[in-house]
Scaffold this motif. Structure first.
Motif, PDB file in Angstrom:
ATOM      1  N   LYS A  98     -49.771 -38.024-126.131  1.00  0.00           N
ATOM      2  CA  LYS A  98     -49.698 -36.644-126.392  1.00  0.00           C
ATOM      3  C   LYS A  98     -51.177 -36.048-125.893  1.00  0.00           C
ATOM      4  CE  LYS A  98     -48.135 -32.629-128.097  1.00  0.00           C
ATOM      5  NZ  LYS A  98     -46.847 -32.160-128.832  1.00  0.00           N
ATOM      6  N   PHE A  99     -52.169 -36.760-126.611  1.00  0.00           N
ATOM      7  CA  PHE A  99     -53.547 -36.200-126.333  1.00  0.00           C
ATOM      8  C   PHE A  99     -54.469 -36.819-125.296  1.00  0.00           C
ATOM      9  CE2 PHE A  99     -51.762 -35.567-131.113  1.00  0.00           C
ATOM     10  CZ  PHE A  99     -52.136 -33.910-130.727  1.00  0.00           C
ATOM     11  N   ASP A 102     -57.706 -41.398-120.235  1.00  0.00           N
ATOM     12  CA  ASP A 102     -56.955 -41.943-121.300  1.00  0.00           C
ATOM     13  C   ASP A 102     -55.833 -43.070-120.273  1.00  0.00           C
ATOM     14  OD1 ASP A 102     -59.034 -41.820-123.305  1.00  0.00           O
ATOM     15  OD2 ASP A 102     -57.219 -40.034-123.930  1.00  0.00           O
ATOM     16  N   CYS A 103     -55.022 -42.376-119.622  1.00  0.00           N
ATOM     17  CA  CYS A 103     -53.521 -42.363-118.668  1.00  0.00           C
ATOM     18  C   CYS A 103     -54.325 -43.165-117.751  1.00  0.00           C
ATOM     19  CB  CYS A 103     -53.301 -41.662-118.189  1.00  0.00           C
ATOM     20  SG  CYS A 103     -52.870 -40.041-119.319  1.00  0.00           S
ATOM     21  N   ALA A 140     -47.602 -47.633-112.417  1.00  0.00           N
ATOM     22  CA  ALA A 140     -47.296 -46.390-111.983  1.00  0.00           C
ATOM     23  C   ALA A 140     -46.781 -45.095-112.400  1.00  0.00           C
ATOM     24  CB  ALA A 140     -46.189 -46.375-110.810  1.00  0.00           C
ATOM     25  N   HIS A 141     -45.815 -44.825-113.959  1.00  0.00           N
ATOM     26  CA  HIS A 141     -45.604 -43.975-114.465  1.00  0.00           C
ATOM     27  C   HIS A 141     -46.978 -43.473-114.896  1.00  0.00           C
ATOM     28  CE1 HIS A 141     -43.238 -42.978-118.450  1.00  0.00           C
ATOM     29  NE2 HIS A 141     -43.767 -41.239-117.194  1.00  0.00           N
ATOM     30  N   TRP A 142     -48.333 -44.378-115.315  1.00  0.00           N
ATOM     31  CA  TRP A 142     -48.783 -44.281-116.463  1.00  0.00           C
ATOM     32  C   TRP A 142     -49.645 -43.935-115.374  1.00  0.00           C
ATOM     33  CZ3 TRP A 142     -49.777 -42.926-121.105  1.00  0.00           C
ATOM     34  CH2 TRP A 142     -49.500 -43.728-122.186  1.00  0.00           C
ATOM     35  N   LEU A 155     -55.014 -33.615-114.554  1.00  0.00           N
ATOM     36  CA  LEU A 155     -55.694 -33.494-114.016  1.00  0.00           C
ATOM     37  C   LEU A 155     -55.234 -32.168-113.366  1.00  0.00           C
ATOM     38  CD1 LEU A 155     -56.491 -36.122-111.060  1.00  0.00           C
ATOM     39  CD2 LEU A 155     -57.953 -35.621-113.169  1.00  0.00           C
ATOM     40  N   PRO A 156     -56.571 -30.551-113.421  1.00  0.00           N
ATOM     41  CA  PRO A 156     -56.824 -29.960-112.563  1.00  0.00           C
ATOM     42  C   PRO A 156     -55.670 -30.108-111.530  1.00  0.00           C
ATOM     43  CG  PRO A 156     -58.752 -30.245-113.476  1.00  0.00           C
ATOM     44  CD  PRO A 156     -58.493 -31.242-113.469  1.00  0.00           C
TER      45      PRO A 156
END
Length: 90
Positions: free
Chosen positions: A39-40, A45-46, A74-76, A84-85
């Motif tokens: 969640k954080f 990290d992803c 692909a999901h990550w 991302l902004p």
């Protein structure tokens, strides 16, 4: 009319959606719980999680695991994109 590449992407995206619906949501829920470290996670990290699944490619003895790892990666990547902004022009 969609290009061949676009059509292939649409098929792949549907497989990622099915993976999320049939595997991710039953196992982790539709949204991350407060006690889930992911969640954080930020975008970096992803991406590291996606790399982990990509690095496993070709090493599994289980049939179909390479496909599943690519769906997970692909999901990550999608999760990284979401973190991302938003790019703004001008």
């Amino acid at each position: 009319m969609a290009s061949k590449q676009e059509s292939k992407w649409t098929v792949f995206a549907a497989k990622v959606a099915a993976h999320i619906r049939d595997y991710v949501i039953p196992q982790y829920g539709d949204d991350l719980n407060d006690d889930e470290p992911a969640k954080f996670y930020d975008a970096r990290d992803c991406i590291e999680q996606a790399k982990r699944y990509l690095a496993r490619f070709g090493t599994s003895q289980r049939q179909g695991e390479e496909h599943r790892d690519l769906l997970k990666a692909a999901h990550w990547i999608q999760k990284a994109f979401d973190r991302l902004p938003e790019k703004r022009n001008g």
